[in-house]
Motif scaffolding. Sequence first.
Motif, short mmCIF file in Angstrom:
data_model
loop_
_atom_site.label_atom_id
_atom_site.label_comp_id
_atom_site.label_asym_id
_atom_site.label_seq_id
_atom_site.Cartn_x
_atom_site.Cartn_y
_atom_site.Cartn_z
N ILE A 75 47.30 41.69 27.57
CA ILE A 75 46.23 42.51 26.69
C ILE A 75 47.24 43.80 26.48
N THR A 76 46.27 44.35 26.12
CA THR A 76 47.04 46.30 25.09
C THR A 76 47.14 46.74 25.98
N LEU A 77 47.66 47.73 25.79
CA LEU A 77 48.12 49.33 26.57
C LEU A 77 46.39 49.99 26.72
N VAL A 78 45.86 49.61 25.25
CA VAL A 78 44.31 50.28 25.13
C VAL A 78 43.23 49.61 26.35
N CYS A 136 42.81 49.78 48.29
CA CYS A 136 43.18 50.34 48.84
C CYS A 136 42.13 51.65 48.24
N TYR A 137 41.37 51.70 47.34
CA TYR A 137 41.01 52.46 46.60
C TYR A 137 40.78 54.22 46.95
N GLN A 138 42.58 54.15 47.33
CA GLN A 138 43.30 55.43 46.68
C GLN A 138 44.04 55.09 45.37
N ASP A 139 43.79 57.13 44.76
CA ASP A 139 44.12 57.18 43.06
C ASP A 139 45.20 56.60 42.68
N PHE A 140 45.39 56.12 41.72
CA PHE A 140 46.55 55.91 41.54
C PHE A 140 47.44 56.94 40.61
N PHE A 141 48.83 57.18 41.01
CA PHE A 141 49.83 58.35 40.73
C PHE A 141 49.70 58.55 39.35
N LEU A 198 44.10 45.86 38.29
CA LEU A 198 44.45 46.92 38.85
C LEU A 198 45.04 47.57 40.46
N LEU A 199 46.52 47.62 40.44
CA LEU A 199 46.89 47.78 42.05
C LEU A 199 47.67 48.82 42.08
N CYS A 200 47.94 49.01 43.18
CA CYS A 200 48.74 50.63 43.51
C CYS A 200 49.94 49.67 44.08
N VAL A 201 51.25 50.57 43.70
CA VAL A 201 52.96 49.40 43.99
C VAL A 201 52.39 48.95 45.06
N ARG A 202 51.98 49.99 46.21
CA ARG A 202 52.25 48.48 47.47
C ARG A 202 51.37 47.95 48.27
N GLU A 261 52.63 54.18 36.87
CA GLU A 261 51.59 53.06 36.08
C GLU A 261 51.56 52.06 36.81
N PRO A 262 50.12 52.03 37.22
CA PRO A 262 49.09 50.73 38.55
C PRO A 262 49.65 49.37 37.60
N HIS A 263 49.85 48.80 38.72
CA HIS A 263 50.31 47.36 38.60
C HIS A 263 49.54 46.11 38.05
N VAL A 264 49.29 45.64 36.34
CA VAL A 264 48.20 43.86 36.41
C VAL A 264 48.37 43.08 37.45
N ASP A 265 47.36 43.24 38.45
CA ASP A 265 47.66 41.96 39.32
C ASP A 265 46.60 41.36 38.37
N HIS A 266 47.45 39.70 38.73
CA HIS A 266 47.26 38.41 38.00
C HIS A 266 47.25 37.49 39.03
#
Length: 166
Positions: free
Chosen positions: A91-94, A110-115, A134-138, A119-124
């Motif tokens: 995927i592209t950054l866009v 977890c529905y927490q806002d991303f900092f 997209l997931l938070c680091v935790r 950068e959020p992690h791409v879960d695959h």
Amino acid sequence: MPYKNEEDRKAYYEKNKEVLKARSKAYYEKNKEACTVYKKAYYKKNKEAIKAHYEKNKEARAVYTKAYREKNKEAIAAQRKAYIILKNYGITLVEKKKMRDEQGNKCKICYQDFFPDVEPHVDHCHTSGKIRGLLCVRCNMGLGQFRDNPLALIKAAEYLEEAGNV
């Protein structure tokens, strides 16, 4: 267009730089195949001279490259980031930004806002490569610790419920 001297040529180029670049790009796009054939033939014909030129100017190229990288650190980092995301996830950054917007700038677990500065992690899926979100680091690290095994996650949740808030 004949120039009286080298200074006139440089002045003309500097004055019309953007127009000349656009014209050159348009020509290349129109004649891409012929340009590629010419370029390959040129390099094949002049291989030794090109090699000698590179060897002769090795130090100057190293100095130039170092200065360029120092001057363009942010742009290079952005290109590297875009390349890694494209290479690893296709995927592209866009597209990643669109996913982030569609998720409301929140982690899919977890529905927490991303900092803002992380950068959020791409879960695959590691088997199919399909992107799940997209997931938070935790949350991303948590899934990784459970090796993306839903049964292990369910057992962990049951364990926490049975143990209570001890």
